[in-house]
Design a protein around this motif. Structure first.
Motif, PDB file in Angstrom:
ATOM      1  N   PRO A 150      48.374  36.121  26.349  1.00 14.14           N
ATOM      2  CA  PRO A 150      49.294  35.547  27.355  1.00 14.14           C
ATOM      3  C   PRO A 150      49.210  36.221  28.715  1.00 14.14           C
ATOM      4  O   PRO A 150      49.230  35.541  29.739  1.00 14.14           O
ATOM      5  CB  PRO A 150      50.671  35.743  26.718  1.00 14.14           C
ATOM      6  N   THR A 151      49.114  37.553  28.740  1.00 18.99           N
ATOM      7  CA  THR A 151      49.115  38.226  30.044  1.00 18.99           C
ATOM      8  C   THR A 151      47.770  38.056  30.753  1.00 18.99           C
ATOM      9  O   THR A 151      47.727  37.991  31.988  1.00 18.99           O
ATOM     10  CB  THR A 151      49.452  39.719  29.889  1.00 18.99           C
ATOM     11  N   TYR A 152      46.683  37.966  30.015  1.00 15.12           N
ATOM     12  CA  TYR A 152      45.407  37.676  30.666  1.00 15.12           C
ATOM     13  C   TYR A 152      45.435  36.283  31.267  1.00 15.12           C
ATOM     14  O   TYR A 152      44.892  36.052  32.363  1.00 15.12           O
ATOM     15  CB  TYR A 152      44.242  37.802  29.679  1.00 15.12           C
ATOM     16  N   GLN A 153      46.060  35.339  30.576  1.00 14.77           N
ATOM     17  CA  GLN A 153      46.173  33.981  31.110  1.00 14.77           C
ATOM     18  C   GLN A 153      46.967  33.964  32.415  1.00 14.77           C
ATOM     19  O   GLN A 153      46.684  33.182  33.320  1.00 14.77           O
ATOM     20  CB  GLN A 153      46.843  33.060  30.084  1.00 14.77           C
ATOM     21  N   LEU A 154      47.977  34.837  32.512  1.00 15.44           N
ATOM     22  CA  LEU A 154      48.796  34.879  33.721  1.00 15.44           C
ATOM     23  C   LEU A 154      48.094  35.569  34.880  1.00 15.44           C
ATOM     24  O   LEU A 154      48.137  35.097  36.014  1.00 15.44           O
ATOM     25  CB  LEU A 154      50.123  35.612  33.442  1.00 15.44           C
ATOM     26  N   PHE A 155      47.458  36.706  34.616  1.00 16.50           N
ATOM     27  CA  PHE A 155      46.943  37.546  35.704  1.00 16.50           C
ATOM     28  C   PHE A 155      45.433  37.462  35.895  1.00 16.50           C
ATOM     29  O   PHE A 155      44.939  37.808  36.969  1.00 16.50           O
ATOM     30  CB  PHE A 155      47.330  39.014  35.451  1.00 16.50           C
ATOM     31  N   GLY A 156      44.683  37.052  34.858  1.00 14.66           N
ATOM     32  CA  GLY A 156      43.241  36.992  34.987  1.00 14.66           C
ATOM     33  C   GLY A 156      42.592  38.340  35.206  1.00 14.66           C
ATOM     34  O   GLY A 156      41.477  38.428  35.716  1.00 14.66           O
ATOM     35  N   ASP A 157      43.278  39.403  34.821  1.00 15.01           N
ATOM     36  CA  ASP A 157      42.787  40.771  35.001  1.00 15.01           C
ATOM     37  C   ASP A 157      42.306  41.282  33.656  1.00 15.01           C
ATOM     38  O   ASP A 157      43.043  41.250  32.669  1.00 15.01           O
ATOM     39  CB  ASP A 157      43.917  41.653  35.543  1.00 15.01           C
ATOM     40  N   GLU A 158      41.070  41.774  33.597  1.00 17.50           N
ATOM     41  CA  GLU A 158      40.530  42.285  32.342  1.00 17.50           C
ATOM     42  C   GLU A 158      41.415  43.364  31.730  1.00 17.50           C
ATOM     43  O   GLU A 158      41.549  43.448  30.503  1.00 17.50           O
ATOM     44  CB  GLU A 158      39.118  42.856  32.592  1.00 17.50           C
ATOM     45  N   LEU A 159      42.044  44.170  32.570  1.00 16.45           N
ATOM     46  CA  LEU A 159      42.898  45.237  32.057  1.00 16.45           C
ATOM     47  C   LEU A 159      44.236  44.721  31.537  1.00 16.45           C
ATOM     48  O   LEU A 159      44.987  45.471  30.914  1.00 16.45           O
ATOM     49  CB  LEU A 159      43.137  46.296  33.140  1.00 16.45           C
TER      50      LEU A 159
END
Length: 426
Positions: free
Chosen positions: A36-45
């Motif tokens: 979910p958080t990668y989907q929101l921010f697009g940040d690998e970390l």
């Protein structure tokens, strides 16, 4: 993944476990597609693969600062990545180890520590949470809208509807929990009524309290272990005598945690065997009912037939269309996706489709209190998917998800067992 853990952790049990988990990862990145958080921010970390590298660096003695903490704190511990991972990486255990090491090496600022202390100590203590919530409800008209929205309405549940004890030969223990008796007391009441119809007595052990999950994931693992040992002690007389078939947990988050007691306390000489036995008895409520599917189906069919025979059947027949939100702790942690849905269909409900049903709603224990901006964005997306099919009610399986979702929609949000109880009651 090649590893070279630092001396401070290499020879410890946590180090051995972390090393094994790290070496399982093959860097494929499939996990990012369902994070979910990668989907929101697009940040690998802000995805599992990136966080695994941050934890690896931490355990190998590398520098770790506020940036590492930011990305680890943003993780919802939803375990969607574990469902997706083709290599079976036990990500949530690695995250627990990494967070624990980071907290020891980099203490949080005093204000942040105080905030997390208040959250975990208030929520985990029913005797403190109940009056705090009552006070919050009184002050709700005076609070800022964002804060007022987090204070749920009174459920109006009637606890006196719990079935009378001593009528059945079969019995099961129920976890009351910490916030559930105050926020949604109707959940365990409905579970007890349904199981009573199946010839099973459900009862709560006095003084059981919190299962320890809340503190375990909020920088207080020692206190969480104490919660777990205390709960085992409360349950043990019934367990030791073999008087209960199962320990039933109606909140999927708590069920997932209790099922891991045996693993978490494996190195505790005094509690390892007891914890393993408790975990072996722990059942999510959906597991119990699916195991009783034939007698339950007979009861539901009889109740449906009785409804049709009423003179006013056409006017009173329920037309409920249900959107089911499967909590992460149900579908990813316990691997019970589809079980509740099958029970609702058997009870005669029409299920509306829910897009991206694998994604988290943003509740995740105390996450919605500590990461409100992210949690609100995830809730908006989840409610849009749930309401797309025009449901008359949203059902879920965890008290945190239930109250988090209810704060953002006018559609009623209920625990799924209440819908089963409604059908049996006619």
């Amino acid at each position: 993944m090649q590893t070279s853990l630092a001396d401070f952790i290499r020879d410890s049990n946590a180090g051995s476990e972390a090393d094994s988990i790290l070496r399982t990862c093959v860097h494929c990145g499939f996990c990012t597609a369902t994070c979910p958080t990668y989907q929101l921010f697009g940040d690998e970390l802000d995805g599992p693969r990136g966080r695994i590298y941050l934890i690896k660096n931490l355990l190998e003695g590398g520098s770790a600062g506020t940036r590492t903490r930011l990305h680890l704190d943003r993780c919802l511990s939803c375990r969607s990545c574990e469902t997706t991972c083709p290599s079976g990486v036990d990500y949530h255990r690695l995250l627990d180890i990494g967070r624990n090491v980071l907290d020891a090496r980099l203490p949080r600022p005093a204000a942040e520590r105080a905030r997390r202390f208040v959250v975990r100590e208030t929520l985990a203590r029913p005797w403190l949470f109940k009056p705090a919530l009552a006070l919050g409800r009184l002050a709700k008209p005076l609070l800022p809208p964002a804060l007022a929205a987090k204070i749920p309405r009174h459920s109006g549940a009637d606890a006196t509807r719990w079935p009378a004890p001593g009528r059945h030969r079969r019995s099961m223990l129920a976890l009351a929990g910490c916030v559930q008796p105050t926020l949604t007391p109707q959940t365990n009441v409905a579970a007890a009524r349904v199981l009573d119809r199946l010839g099973i007595e459900l009862f709560e052990a006095p003084g059981a309290g919190c299962c320890g999950a809340l503190r375990y994931h909020l920088d207080a693992q020692a206190a969480a272990l104490a919660d777990m040992r205390r709960l085992i002690d409360v349950w043990w007389p019934w367990v030791e005598r073999g008087e209960v078939e199962a320990i039933v947990v109606t909140a999927s988050g708590c069920a997932a945690h209790v099922k891991e007691y045996g693993e978490i306390l494996a190195d505790d000489a005094a509690y390892a065997d007891k914890a393993a036995r408790v975990s072996a008895l722990a059942r999510d409520l959906s597991e119990v009912l699916i195991g009783e599917h034939e007698p339950l189906a007979a009861l539901l069919n009889a109740a449906a037939a009785n409804r049709l025979q009423r003179p006013d059947a056409a006017a009173t027949a329920p037309r409920a269309r249900v959107a089911f939100h499967s909590p992460c702790t149900l579908q990813h942690a316990q691997k019970l996706g589809g079980v509740v849905e099958s029970l609702l269909v058997a009870a005669g409900y029409e299920l509306s489709p829910v897009a991206d049903s694998h994604l988290c709603c943003g509740s995740s224990g105390a996450y919605s209190l500590l990461q409100p901006a992210i949690a609100t964005r995830l809730r908006s997306d989840k409610l849009a998917a749930l309401n797309e099919g025009g449901p008359t009610v949203i059902a879920t399986a965890n008290v945190g998800c239930q109250n988090h979702l209810a704060a953002g929609t006018q559609t009623p949000v209920r625990h799924w067992i209440e819908l089963i109880a409604d059908r049996l009651d006619g």
